[in-house]
Design a protein around this motif. Structure first.
Motif, short mmCIF file in Angstrom:
data_model
loop_
_atom_site.label_atom_id
_atom_site.label_comp_id
_atom_site.label_asym_id
_atom_site.label_seq_id
_atom_site.Cartn_x
_atom_site.Cartn_y
_atom_site.Cartn_z
N THR A 3 39.56 63.71 -44.44
CA THR A 3 39.63 62.26 -44.45
C THR A 3 38.63 61.65 -45.42
N GLU A 4 38.74 60.33 -45.58
CA GLU A 4 37.87 59.61 -46.48
C GLU A 4 36.50 59.32 -45.86
N SER A 5 36.26 59.86 -44.67
CA SER A 5 34.97 59.64 -44.04
C SER A 5 33.86 60.40 -44.75
N VAL A 6 34.24 61.34 -45.63
CA VAL A 6 33.28 62.06 -46.43
C VAL A 6 33.59 61.81 -47.89
N ALA A 7 32.60 61.31 -48.66
CA ALA A 7 32.80 61.04 -50.08
C ALA A 7 32.76 62.36 -50.84
N LEU A 8 33.82 62.65 -51.58
CA LEU A 8 33.92 63.90 -52.32
C LEU A 8 33.89 63.66 -53.81
N ARG A 21 38.75 70.15 -41.73
CA ARG A 21 39.64 69.21 -41.06
C ARG A 21 38.81 68.26 -40.20
N ILE A 22 39.04 66.98 -40.38
CA ILE A 22 38.42 65.96 -39.53
C ILE A 22 39.57 65.22 -38.85
N TYR A 23 39.84 65.55 -37.60
CA TYR A 23 40.99 64.99 -36.89
C TYR A 23 40.71 63.57 -36.40
N GLN A 24 39.46 63.22 -36.22
CA GLN A 24 39.07 61.88 -35.79
C GLN A 24 37.92 61.42 -36.68
N ALA A 25 38.26 60.63 -37.71
CA ALA A 25 37.24 60.18 -38.66
C ALA A 25 36.28 59.19 -37.99
N ARG A 26 35.01 59.39 -38.22
CA ARG A 26 33.97 58.50 -37.70
C ARG A 26 32.96 58.21 -38.81
N PHE A 46 40.18 73.42 -32.24
CA PHE A 46 39.18 72.43 -31.85
C PHE A 46 39.70 70.99 -31.96
N ARG A 47 41.00 70.82 -32.14
CA ARG A 47 41.54 69.47 -32.35
C ARG A 47 41.12 68.51 -31.23
N HIS A 48 41.21 68.94 -29.99
CA HIS A 48 40.92 68.04 -28.87
C HIS A 48 39.42 67.77 -28.71
N TRP A 49 38.59 68.54 -29.39
CA TRP A 49 37.16 68.29 -29.33
C TRP A 49 36.79 67.02 -30.09
N SER A 50 37.62 66.65 -31.04
CA SER A 50 37.29 65.53 -31.93
C SER A 50 37.05 64.23 -31.18
N THR A 51 37.82 64.00 -30.12
CA THR A 51 37.67 62.76 -29.34
C THR A 51 36.80 62.96 -28.11
N ALA A 52 36.36 64.19 -27.86
CA ALA A 52 35.55 64.46 -26.67
C ALA A 52 34.07 64.14 -26.89
N SER A 56 28.91 58.80 -32.13
CA SER A 56 27.81 59.10 -33.04
C SER A 56 27.93 60.47 -33.69
N ILE A 57 28.91 61.28 -33.22
CA ILE A 57 29.07 62.64 -33.73
C ILE A 57 30.48 62.81 -34.30
#
Length: 271
Positions: A3-8, A21-26, A46-52, A56-57
């Protein structure tokens, strides 16, 4: 998809997109946790970990080649090559403090990746979390990667890493078994080159209390690999205790993230 949450930087954008893979961008997260899956595993484990985790993480899952969207990428069957390729894109997600977590084979990858980052003088994790694998001084010898497909399927059933009986699904077995064989070759031929001095990084080791893959003392031996704090956490379950104990594991990892954040900024290489 990355995702665009990290500038590349454009020159290496494709490298990072392949590996992470960032399934939930923060975008506003103050920390990241980078997750390395087990043998035969993929980022979606680890997909379901993204929203768990709390907001802040931000959760970053590593995608090994040859699976899911990377199915056409060549498999890597040696630890040095895997770590070398992974570290090429990793720098792009190290702009925030981060915790490095690896399960089973991923735990060995996490350890070797830390050593690679140290050599390259890149930002180091604030904490190294190793799950369900023996310390490098107690490496287990195996040859499962040379055995039959039936033996591989028996191992999968024993570890409870898959809730599907592959023998009943030949088309699925045709996809999964080459990954398993490749990854078992990687971990069974892995020969750690131990550093001359222990790491200066806190290490937490997580295990399942009924994991038959570990011998007595295998997990405790990680304590000798660091001069910093060491903790051993046990959860109910076998080698894949992460499934039934996901909430408890995420709580423990969140606590680790918060503690390291409170201790200060990201750990950098110090000559």
């Amino acid at each position: 998809m990355f995702t665009e949450s990290v500038a590349l930087r454009p020159a290496i954008q494709s490298v990072a997109e392949k590996w992470f893979r960032i399934y939930q961008a923060r975008p506003g997260a103050s920390q990241r946790i980078i997750l390395l899956p087990h043998a035969g595993g993929s980022a979606s484990f680890f997909r379901h970990w993204s929203t768990a985790f709390p907001d802040s993480i931000e959760v970053v899952s590593v995608q090994y080649p040859g699976r899911e969207a990377r199915i056409n990428d060549a498999l890597i069957d040696s630890m040095p090559e895997l770590v070398a390729q992974l570290s090429e894109g990793l720098e792009e997600v190290l702009d925030k403090p981060y915790v490095l977590f690896g399960h089973s084979m991923g735990g060995a990858v996490a350890y070797e990746l830390y050593l690679a980052l140290l050599r390259q003088k890149l930002p180091l994790p604030t904490h190294l979390v190793i799950s369900a694998i023996e310390a490098p001084t107690r490496r287990h010898v195996g040859d499962l990667h040379k055995q039959s497909d039936k033996a591989l399927m028996t191992e999968l059933k024993k570890l409870d890493g898959s809730q599907v009986n592959l023998a009943d699904y030949p088309e699925l077995a045709e996809i999964v078994l080459p990954l398993m064989r490749n990854d078992y070759q990687l971990i069974e031929t892995y020969q750690p080159v131990l550093p001359t001095t222990p790491l200066n990084c806190p290490i937490t080791v997580m295990t399942g209390d009924s994991d038959t893959e570990l011998n007595p003392g295998d997990a405790d031996a990680w304590q000798a690999e660091t001069t910093a704090n060491f903790r051993l956490l046990s959860f109910k379950g076998g080698h894949f205790y992460l499934r039934p104990e996901q909430q408890a594991v995420v709580r423990a990892l969140t606590k680790i993230c918060h503690q390291t954040q409170g201790a200060g900024s990201r750990q950098l290489y110090l000559p």
